[in-house]
Design a protein around this motif. Structure first.
Motif, PDB file in Angstrom:
ATOM      1  N   ARG A 278       1.859   2.044  -3.689  1.00 49.97           N
ATOM      2  CA  ARG A 278       1.031   2.276  -3.910  1.00 49.97           C
ATOM      3  C   ARG A 278       1.057   3.827  -4.200  1.00 49.97           C
ATOM      4  O   ARG A 278       0.259   4.262  -4.862  1.00 49.97           O
ATOM      5  CB  ARG A 278      -0.080   1.447  -4.089  1.00 49.97           C
ATOM      6  CG  ARG A 278      -1.618   1.657  -4.629  1.00 49.97           C
ATOM      7  CD  ARG A 278      -2.748   0.146  -4.514  1.00 49.97           C
ATOM      8  NE  ARG A 278      -1.868  -0.655  -4.366  1.00 49.97           N
ATOM      9  CZ  ARG A 278      -2.167  -1.484  -3.776  1.00 49.97           C
ATOM     10  NH1 ARG A 278      -2.882  -1.069  -2.069  1.00 49.97           N
ATOM     11  NH2 ARG A 278      -1.830  -2.425  -3.455  1.00 49.97           N
ATOM     12  N   LYS A 279       0.926   4.342  -2.932  1.00 49.21           N
ATOM     13  CA  LYS A 279       1.153   5.561  -2.234  1.00 49.21           C
ATOM     14  C   LYS A 279       1.587   6.710  -3.672  1.00 49.21           C
ATOM     15  O   LYS A 279       0.943   7.720  -4.099  1.00 49.21           O
ATOM     16  CB  LYS A 279       1.253   6.102  -1.322  1.00 49.21           C
ATOM     17  CG  LYS A 279       0.308   6.261  -0.465  1.00 49.21           C
ATOM     18  CD  LYS A 279       0.567   5.794   1.366  1.00 49.21           C
ATOM     19  CE  LYS A 279       1.255   7.518   1.551  1.00 49.21           C
ATOM     20  NZ  LYS A 279       2.178   7.584   2.500  1.00 49.21           N
TER      21      LYS A 279
ATOM     22  N   PHE B 180      -5.392   5.543  -9.473  1.00 51.36           N
ATOM     23  CA  PHE B 180      -5.215   4.294  -8.795  1.00 51.36           C
ATOM     24  C   PHE B 180      -5.657   2.778  -9.708  1.00 51.36           C
ATOM     25  O   PHE B 180      -4.612   2.177  -9.175  1.00 51.36           O
ATOM     26  CB  PHE B 180      -6.225   4.588  -7.703  1.00 51.36           C
ATOM     27  CG  PHE B 180      -6.534   4.387  -6.568  1.00 51.36           C
ATOM     28  CD1 PHE B 180      -5.915   3.768  -5.435  1.00 51.36           C
ATOM     29  CD2 PHE B 180      -6.138   5.745  -5.944  1.00 51.36           C
ATOM     30  CE1 PHE B 180      -4.956   3.440  -4.277  1.00 51.36           C
ATOM     31  CE2 PHE B 180      -6.077   5.951  -4.657  1.00 51.36           C
ATOM     32  CZ  PHE B 180      -5.464   5.264  -4.151  1.00 51.36           C
TER      33      PHE B 180
ATOM     34  N   THR C 218      -5.619   3.876  -0.611  1.00 52.21           N
ATOM     35  CA  THR C 218      -4.811   2.509  -0.856  1.00 52.21           C
ATOM     36  C   THR C 218      -4.716   1.001  -0.619  1.00 52.21           C
ATOM     37  O   THR C 218      -4.667   0.300  -0.808  1.00 52.21           O
ATOM     38  CB  THR C 218      -3.094   3.310  -0.490  1.00 52.21           C
ATOM     39  OG1 THR C 218      -2.348   2.231  -1.478  1.00 52.21           O
ATOM     40  CG2 THR C 218      -2.891   3.465   0.813  1.00 52.21           C
TER      41      THR C 218
ATOM     42  N   PRO D  44       0.624  -1.009  -0.039  1.00 55.79           N
ATOM     43  CA  PRO D  44      -0.087   0.629  -0.098  1.00 55.79           C
ATOM     44  C   PRO D  44       0.508   1.386  -0.261  1.00 55.79           C
ATOM     45  O   PRO D  44       0.192   1.935  -0.614  1.00 55.79           O
ATOM     46  CB  PRO D  44      -1.243  -0.272   1.016  1.00 55.79           C
ATOM     47  CG  PRO D  44      -0.423  -1.445   1.542  1.00 55.79           C
ATOM     48  CD  PRO D  44       0.561  -1.940   1.130  1.00 55.79           C
TER      49      PRO D  44
ATOM     50  N   ILE E 209      -5.621   9.333  -0.953  1.00 56.54           N
ATOM     51  CA  ILE E 209      -4.551   8.925  -1.544  1.00 56.54           C
ATOM     52  C   ILE E 209      -3.584   7.431  -0.056  1.00 56.54           C
ATOM     53  O   ILE E 209      -4.714   6.068  -0.488  1.00 56.54           O
ATOM     54  CB  ILE E 209      -2.924   8.852  -2.001  1.00 56.54           C
ATOM     55  CG1 ILE E 209      -3.693  10.056  -3.337  1.00 56.54           C
ATOM     56  CG2 ILE E 209      -1.845   7.811  -2.335  1.00 56.54           C
ATOM     57  CD1 ILE E 209      -2.399  10.523  -3.873  1.00 56.54           C
TER      58      ILE E 209
END
Ligand SMILES: N[C@@H](CCC(=O)N[C@@H](CS)C(=O)NCC(=O)O)C(=O)O
Length: 207
Positions: free
Chosen positions: A13-14, A198, A165, A10, A161
Motif C-alpha cells: 500500500r505504501k 489512500f 498504512t 501495508p 504514508i
C-alpha cells in the motif's frame, strides 16, 4: 511499471499511495509473498512484497521503492528537503514499518488472515495483548507528535504514508482507535486514510 503484491499488504500500500500521489501509471499484480511466479521472483530476491519492475529494473522493499520513485519523479515531493524534517520523515517511515506494523497487524492476522486464509483458529488473547498492552504506548507517542494535518512539516510525506498504512488492516480486523483517549490520532488517521491516494490504494486488488 509493474507493482507486485496483494493490496492487503501495508507495505504494498505504501507504494500504491506514493504512485497515486505522484500520478504515475502502473500495472498491479496482486501476488502473495513467495508466489511461484517467475516474473515476481525475478523482482523480489527473497519473495517478499512489494517489488517492482520498471523498464527492466527490479527493486524490492517499500522504502527502497519510495526513494526510487522520489528521485525519478520528484514532484510532488514526498520526502522533505530540510535536514531535520528529512530525519524525522525517515524515522517515521522506520517506526511505521517496524514498531507500528508489528503491533497493528496482530488483530488482522488473528481475526482475518488466520480464520479465512490459513484455516487456523484466532488467538483472541494475542489480540487483547496487542490492544491493551502493546499498542497504547505507541498511540500515546503518536498523540504527542501530531500537531497538524501532517506528521512532518507542512506537507504530506512518506512519514504519513508509513504511519497510516497499517491502520487500514487494523480497521479490517474490527479494531478501532479510542477517539476519547487518542483524539488527535483518531482524527489524523481518518483524514489520512481518506486522502484520494489512500482511498485508491485501499481499493487495490487483494488477489
Ligand atoms: N521491509 C520490507 C518488508 C516487506 C514484508 O515483510 N512484506 C511481507 C508481507 S506484508 C512479506 O513479504 N512477508 C513474507 C516474508 O517475510 O517472508 C518492506 O518495507 O517492503
Amino acid at each position: 511499471m509493474i507493482v507486485y503484491g496483494t493490496g492487503y499488504s501495508p507495505y504494498v500500500r505504501k507504494v500504491l499511495v506514493s504512485l497515486a500521489e505522484k500520478g504515475i501509471a502502473y500495472e498491479h499484480r496482486p501476488v502473495m509473498f513467495h508466489a511461484p511466479d517467475a516474473d515476481f521472483q525475478a523482482a523480489s530476491p527473497f519473495g517478499k512484497i512489494p517489488a517492482i519492475e520498471d523498464d527492466g529494473f527490479h527493486l524490492a522493499d517499500s522504502s527502497a521503492i519510495l526513494w526510487y520513485l522520489e528521485r525519478k519523479h520528484p514532484s510532488p515531493a514526498l520526502v522533505p528537503a530540510d535536514p531535520q524534517a528529512l530525519g524525522r520523515a525517515i524515522w517515521f517511515d522506520e517506526f511505521g514499518d517496524t514498531e507500528l506494523f508489528g503491533k497493528l497487524i496482530v488483530p488482522f492476522v488473528e481475526r482475518v488472515l488466520k480464520p479465512n486464509m490459513m484455516k487456523q483458529a484466532t488467538n483472541e488473547e494475542a489480540v487483547t495483548k496487542a490492544l491493551e498492552k502493546d499498542l497504547p504506548p505507541l498511540f500515546d507517542y503518536l498523540e504527542g507528535e501530531i500537531a497538524g494535518p501532517y506528521l512532518v512539516g507542512e506537507a504530506f510525506s512518506i512519514a504519513d504514508i508509513s504511519v497510516a498504512t497499517s491502520f487500514y488492516n487494523f480497521h479490517l480486523a474490527e479494531a478501532r482507535i479510542d477517539a476519547g483517549r487518542w483524539p488527535k490520532l483518531a482524527a489524523y488517521i481518518d483524514a489520512t486514510l481518506g486522502r484520494p491516494s489512500f482511498r485508491a490504494a485501499l481499493e487495490a486488488k487483494k488477489g
